[in-house]
Design an enzyme around this catalytic site. Structure first.
Site, short mmCIF file in Angstrom:
data_model
loop_
_atom_site.label_atom_id
_atom_site.label_comp_id
_atom_site.label_asym_id
_atom_site.label_seq_id
_atom_site.Cartn_x
_atom_site.Cartn_y
_atom_site.Cartn_z
N ASP A 145 0.82 -1.21 0.00
CA ASP A 145 0.00 0.00 0.00
C ASP A 145 0.86 1.26 0.00
O ASP A 145 0.52 2.27 -0.63
CB ASP A 145 -0.93 0.01 1.22
CG ASP A 145 -2.09 -0.96 1.06
OD1 ASP A 145 -2.24 -1.54 -0.03
OD2 ASP A 145 -2.85 -1.14 2.03
N THR A 170 -8.17 2.33 7.39
CA THR A 170 -7.54 1.05 7.73
C THR A 170 -6.03 1.20 7.95
O THR A 170 -5.34 0.21 8.11
CB THR A 170 -7.78 0.01 6.62
OG1 THR A 170 -7.35 0.55 5.36
CG2 THR A 170 -9.25 -0.36 6.54
N GLY A 171 -5.54 2.44 7.96
CA GLY A 171 -4.11 2.69 8.17
C GLY A 171 -3.83 3.10 9.60
O GLY A 171 -4.24 2.44 10.56
N ASN A 204 -4.52 9.01 1.99
CA ASN A 204 -4.80 8.30 3.23
C ASN A 204 -5.12 9.22 4.40
O ASN A 204 -6.20 9.19 4.96
CB ASN A 204 -3.61 7.41 3.61
CG ASN A 204 -3.87 5.94 3.38
OD1 ASN A 204 -4.78 5.57 2.64
ND2 ASN A 204 -3.07 5.11 3.99
N ASP A 262 -0.55 12.71 21.78
CA ASP A 262 0.73 12.55 21.07
C ASP A 262 0.62 13.05 19.64
O ASP A 262 1.63 13.35 19.00
CB ASP A 262 1.15 11.08 21.05
CG ASP A 262 1.67 10.60 22.39
OD1 ASP A 262 1.80 11.44 23.30
OD2 ASP A 262 1.95 9.40 22.53
#
Length: 280
Positions: free
Chosen positions: A67, A177-178, A136, A166
């Protein structure tokens, strides 16, 4: 659909070191009367200039890798937005849908016009005077000392909330989905039209992911948390375009007018893919 004949094979040299897969795909395309150029330079635009490849004449880009390789291809092809399809040489692979045993079927179907196009939403981001695009996500993360960052979030120029965390992830449905998923954000169908905002390790149990309309504009401001602490952060667009920011700097994010066209040959639905890859 249109029968495709002219291809660029964009390969990850770390996963196809001897260009074995790339040369195999090129041979299969040539045997069917098509044309294919191999590019193993990380920058497609630069590679095309070196090899005198007319990118505007291409019908599609076949990405060989994971990906991340497809994301890099999308970033380095310039403003052309050529349709792409990925051969998965990585691990999970949500964007690169074709596994090696299906390569011959893929070539046959592309050249016969037996495929569909799936358009994926993208984000436009502005950091001070610099503009970027992301497929993304846009990630704002700390750098340097291991201390929390403080962010003010504005939606359509109206103050929404303050986060101490953070970092912050602003994600498309494709990017759900990342890193968004790793940070505890929800999985979203890539066909959805929305923007996800997910804090990374927030300093509050009540701070969760928030789903906004794709038509909303998001502004993130890095604010001073303590007088004695200098806040510095890094803004990353799909992990490739990075920009350092400090207190009072702003990141503006909105839906892009451009969309990435992904070529699909697999009849498997997104939900079947999720179930299979995550063994739900």
């Amino acid at each position: 659909m249109k029968q495709l004949k002219n291809f660029l094979l964009y390969t990850n040299i770390n996963k196809d070191r001897e260009l074995e897969v790339a040369n195999d795909v090129k041979s299969r395309i040539s045997l069917r009367g098509g044309n294919a150029y191999i590019c193993c330079n990380e920058d497609i635009d630069l590679c095309a200039k070196e090899k005198e490849i007319d990118l505007d004449s291409l019908d599609a880009i076949i990405v060989l890798g994971g990906d991340g390789t497809l994301l890099r291809a999308a970033h380095t092809v310039g403003e052309r937005y050529i349709p792409m399809i990925g051969i998965n040489l990585g691990t999970v692979g949500f964007l690169t849908e074709v596994d090696l045993p299906k390569v011959d079927e893929m070539v046959c179907r592309l050249m016969n016009g037996d495929y569909t196009i799936e358009k994926r939403m993208m984000l436009d981001g502005k950091v001070n005077d610099s503009d970027f695009t992301s497929l993304n996500d846009v990630v704002v993360a700390r750098q340097g000392a291991l201390r929390l960052l403080a962010f003010k979030i504005f939606v359509n120029d109206v103050f929404f909330d303050t986060y101490e965390a953070d970092g912050i992830i602003v994600s498309t449905p494709t990017g759900s989905t990342g890193y968004n998923l790793s940070a505890g954000g929800p999985i979203v169908s890539p066909k959805a039209s929305l923007i996800l905002v997910t804090p990374v390790a927030p300093h509050s149990l009540s701070k969760k992911s928030v789903v906004f309309s794709a038509e909303d504009s998001i502004r993130i401001e890095l604010v001073e948390k303590r007088k004695t602490q200098v806040n510095e952060a890094l803004v990353s667009f799909d992990g490739f375009k990075n920009f350092e920011i400090g207190v009072n700097d702003k990141i503006e994010i909105r839906r892009s007018e451009n969309e990435l066209e992904l070529i699909k040959i697999d009849e498997e639905s997104f939900y079947e893919v999720i179930s299979r890859k995550f063994r739900i």
